[in-house]
Scaffold this active site. Sequence first.
Site, PDB file in Angstrom:
ATOM      1  CE1 TYR A 120       7.037  11.459 -12.921  1.00 51.51           C
ATOM      2  CE2 TYR A 120       8.014   9.569 -11.191  1.00 51.51           C
ATOM      3  CZ  TYR A 120       6.806  10.279 -11.701  1.00 51.51           C
ATOM      4  OH  TYR A 120       5.632  10.534 -11.349  1.00 51.51           O
ATOM      5  CB  ALA A 141      -0.891   0.021   1.163  1.00 51.43           C
ATOM      6  CG  LEU A 145      10.889   6.287  -2.538  1.00 50.65           C
ATOM      7  CD1 LEU A 145      10.920   7.082  -1.271  1.00 50.65           C
ATOM      8  CD2 LEU A 145      12.418   5.769  -2.972  1.00 50.65           C
TER       9      LEU A 145
END
Length: 293
Positions: A49, A15, A18
């Site tokens: 990213y 759940a 990072l």
Amino acid sequence: MTEIITLNNQVTMPALGLGVYQAAPEETVAAVAAALRTGYRLVDTAAAYGNEREVGRAVAESGLDRDEVFIETKIWISDYGYEETLHAFGKSAGKLGVERIDLLLLHQALPGDFDRTIEAYRALETLLADGRVRAIGVSNFMPDHLDALLAKAAVVPAVNQVEVHPYFAQPEVQRADAAREIVTQAWSPIGGITSYRDTGAGRTFDDPVITGIAAEHDRTPAQVMLRWHLQEGRSAIPKSVNPERIAANFDVFGFTLTDEELKALDALDTGVRRGPDPSDITLEAFGREIPEA
């Protein structure tokens, strides 16, 4: 120890994970390594990213078996289209150094070119059927985007990753997700985006309701916000490159918020979005080339 979410295709996912959005490549390896040492087993990255390679390196160097770490990444809009998205999977898998990606998302909808979005999602369905990904989903999809997608898709997304924090809870998106058994995953879950994109609503970290609840539990505001997500059934991917904050953000399994505290946090929603409006995403404004390597 972390809490586990079972996705709608029965794949299990931690759940709490990072996030590495805006983590510079030179910082990413150390941040992911620190997270894995702390106990994180979910890492979220994205082609856009520019740090997939560093995520893969940290996982490979961790000493953990590959199956112990749940890796999630996202296809950028510039690589939408059926063949283009299949190729984008190869780019991401190569940079991550893996043969199979645990969760692969479409990073945004393209409202003005939704056929291209559909074709990209068809590629995700092919990758899922071929066993090259374990689960597929979307990011920043609003209810109308989900409706349009599901009118054509064969597989219901497992996850919808959207901006969710106490100041912008997107209840209508959460309801749309829940109705389809889609897990809502929160980016900027502790409202970090409120710290640098002020719209007059202030910072979540300074909110007296949040700091008051934190004081009651002898916890930090960030820990309270992460606990709020977990207790309400969301996944959360807080971003940090600071080892102490990475560890603190993971220390959220030893306390429970009351129903009244959860309601108080829910009531902080301002309806003010801090990130880009998903309806404004176009290739002209947001397109960028994703390198091959």
